[in-house]
Design an enzyme around this catalytic site. Sequence first.
Site, mmCIF file in Angstrom:
data_model
loop_
_atom_site.group_PDB
_atom_site.id
_atom_site.type_symbol
_atom_site.label_atom_id
_atom_site.label_comp_id
_atom_site.label_asym_id
_atom_site.label_seq_id
_atom_site.Cartn_x
_atom_site.Cartn_y
_atom_site.Cartn_z
ATOM 1 N N LYS A 56 4.730 8.958 8.540
ATOM 2 C CA LYS A 56 4.530 8.402 9.883
ATOM 3 C C LYS A 56 5.568 8.915 10.897
ATOM 4 O O LYS A 56 5.400 10.018 11.401
ATOM 5 C CB LYS A 56 4.457 6.878 9.796
ATOM 6 C CG LYS A 56 3.269 6.481 8.897
ATOM 7 C CD LYS A 56 2.775 5.069 9.017
ATOM 8 C CE LYS A 56 1.428 4.954 8.321
ATOM 9 N NZ LYS A 56 1.400 4.152 7.118
ATOM 10 N N ASP A 88 9.246 2.716 -0.640
ATOM 11 C CA ASP A 88 8.246 3.376 0.194
ATOM 12 C C ASP A 88 8.512 2.945 1.637
ATOM 13 O O ASP A 88 8.113 1.868 2.064
ATOM 14 C CB ASP A 88 6.831 2.996 -0.253
ATOM 15 C CG ASP A 88 5.772 3.707 0.581
ATOM 16 O OD1 ASP A 88 6.132 4.318 1.606
ATOM 17 O OD2 ASP A 88 4.594 3.634 0.203
ATOM 18 N N TYR A 146 0.865 -1.187 0.000
ATOM 19 C CA TYR A 146 0.000 0.000 0.000
ATOM 20 C C TYR A 146 0.892 1.224 0.000
ATOM 21 O O TYR A 146 1.899 1.266 0.711
ATOM 22 C CB TYR A 146 -0.876 -0.010 1.258
ATOM 23 C CG TYR A 146 -1.742 1.226 1.430
ATOM 24 C CD1 TYR A 146 -2.827 1.463 0.585
ATOM 25 C CD2 TYR A 146 -1.485 2.141 2.458
ATOM 26 C CE1 TYR A 146 -3.623 2.596 0.758
ATOM 27 C CE2 TYR A 146 -2.288 3.269 2.628
ATOM 28 C CZ TYR A 146 -3.354 3.493 1.776
ATOM 29 O OH TYR A 146 -4.145 4.607 1.938
HETATM 30 C C1 LIG Z 1 0.667 4.684 5.753
HETATM 31 C C2 LIG Z 1 1.359 4.441 4.463
HETATM 32 C C3 LIG Z 1 1.225 5.302 3.371
HETATM 33 C C4 LIG Z 1 0.230 6.423 3.357
HETATM 34 O O1 LIG Z 1 0.519 7.391 4.293
HETATM 35 P P1 LIG Z 1 -0.662 8.403 4.737
HETATM 36 O O2 LIG Z 1 0.045 9.357 5.632
HETATM 37 O O3 LIG Z 1 -1.688 7.559 5.416
HETATM 38 O O4 LIG Z 1 -1.171 9.035 3.505
HETATM 39 C C5 LIG Z 1 1.999 5.081 2.251
HETATM 40 N N1 LIG Z 1 2.864 4.066 2.198
HETATM 41 C C6 LIG Z 1 3.017 3.206 3.223
HETATM 42 C C7 LIG Z 1 4.012 2.106 3.117
HETATM 43 C C8 LIG Z 1 2.255 3.360 4.377
HETATM 44 O O5 LIG Z 1 2.384 2.475 5.370
#
Ligand SMILES: *Cc1c(COP(=O)(O)O)cnc(C)c1O
Length: 433
Positions: free
Chosen positions: A269, A241, A146
């Site tokens: 995060k 990511d 994701y």
């Molecule tokens: C949480 C997450 C996102 C999205 O971040 P948001 O701040 O919720 O938009 C993207 N990539 C990864 C791997 C994530 O865990």
Amino acid sequence: MRVMSSKSEEIFERSKEHLVGGVNSPVRAFGAVGGTPRVIERAKGCMLTDVDGKNYIDYVLSWGPLVLGHAHPAVLKAVREAVDRGTTFGAPTKEELALAELIKSAHPSIERIRFVSSGTEAAMTALRLARGVTGRKYIVKFSGCYHGHTDSLLVSAGSGLATFGAASSAGVPNEVANLTCVVPYNDPKRFQELMKHDGNRIAAVIVEPVAGNMGLVLPDKQFLVMLRAETVRYKALLIFDEVISGFRIGWGGAENLFSIKPDLACLGKIIGGGFPAGAVGGKAEYMEHLSPVGNVYQAGTLSGNPVAMAAGRATLEWLKKENPYPLLEEMTKELVSEIRRITAESGFLAMINQIASMFTVFCTTTPVKNFQDAQKSDTGRYAELFHALLEEGIYFPPSQFETCFLSTAHAKQDIKATARAFEHAVENVLQKK
Ligand SMILES: *Cc1c(COP(=O)(O)O)cnc(C)c1O
């Protein structure tokens, strides 16, 4: 009139009249596990307190950001001082420079940074940048990874062997989804076949180097090494990511753990210390395609917000100074080994994946190495476990396909209490049968 059994229920029912589904992000609605979400009043350390005054040891931690736990004194102090100076200026600040320097000291792949306000925005920016740099339009992602909710990444594998993806959300045009190829995680053969065929048309390959959004799934190191080699070969950009893994699995994230330099990295995060922040970073040669230096447009009214930057800076400074990672890992291993013992002895079927301070209890009997494996889990059983844990004062994610986190605020006694609660919860689940 229906009698509400708790304040959480009362508030949540009212919220549904005003907020879509009663929430501002879907998984909070408990859709996957049923029941009423706990409405949270406050939190401190590893403890959440709901509006009914019930306490929970928290393993969600706002879905990853709170590696120092809730309301950490160093973070609160930095935030208070920042707020006193004013909350946003729309102009350069020392705070954003300080956070950029800290991030660069951890991630050698990052020479330039652009701060944004969420992980979604970071991934979205990384894709536009990769397309701008390469002049190509196709993207590769992996099933079960994701990257936030930008159109190009709300795509799942097409049917059969089809390489090009299908929209996984209404509102994403197929013309957009078709530009994203989806292949299985940890499957070098399928990826190599794709690159052989289409490598010269691929702008970027985006991957969670440690996957945390299908539950926790660990990469084979060789898989990541292969991704690096193949993207170099076909001149596609490799995007790590690290929105979850960054500053979570260790100082320097997956890039450091596996000694692989991506072309671009997404962060979020933890770098916001509990405030909205994300970042895309990478080689200067690529990053300087972004406006105002280059011609790939990107902007944000609250980007690099000084309060968020201060919270992130305080968090990263604490991590750098204290290096809590070995202890976090030791505590997590202790809890996971207790959970393994309890599930084995009681006959509760589970496979547990763990790395650093992340783990997932999959209600399945076979190893979980990709999304297909994760989907073999008994989600009904997970829902029972989740509610039994909640009853015992343990707050696990309300979905099988999410990751549990520990923070530096989780003490030995919390781990022991969690293990005891887990044992009771499992007994309760098994008795119901
Ligand atoms: C949480 C997450 C996102 C999205 O971040 P948001 O701040 O919720 O938009 C993207 N990539 C990864 C791997 C994530 O865990």
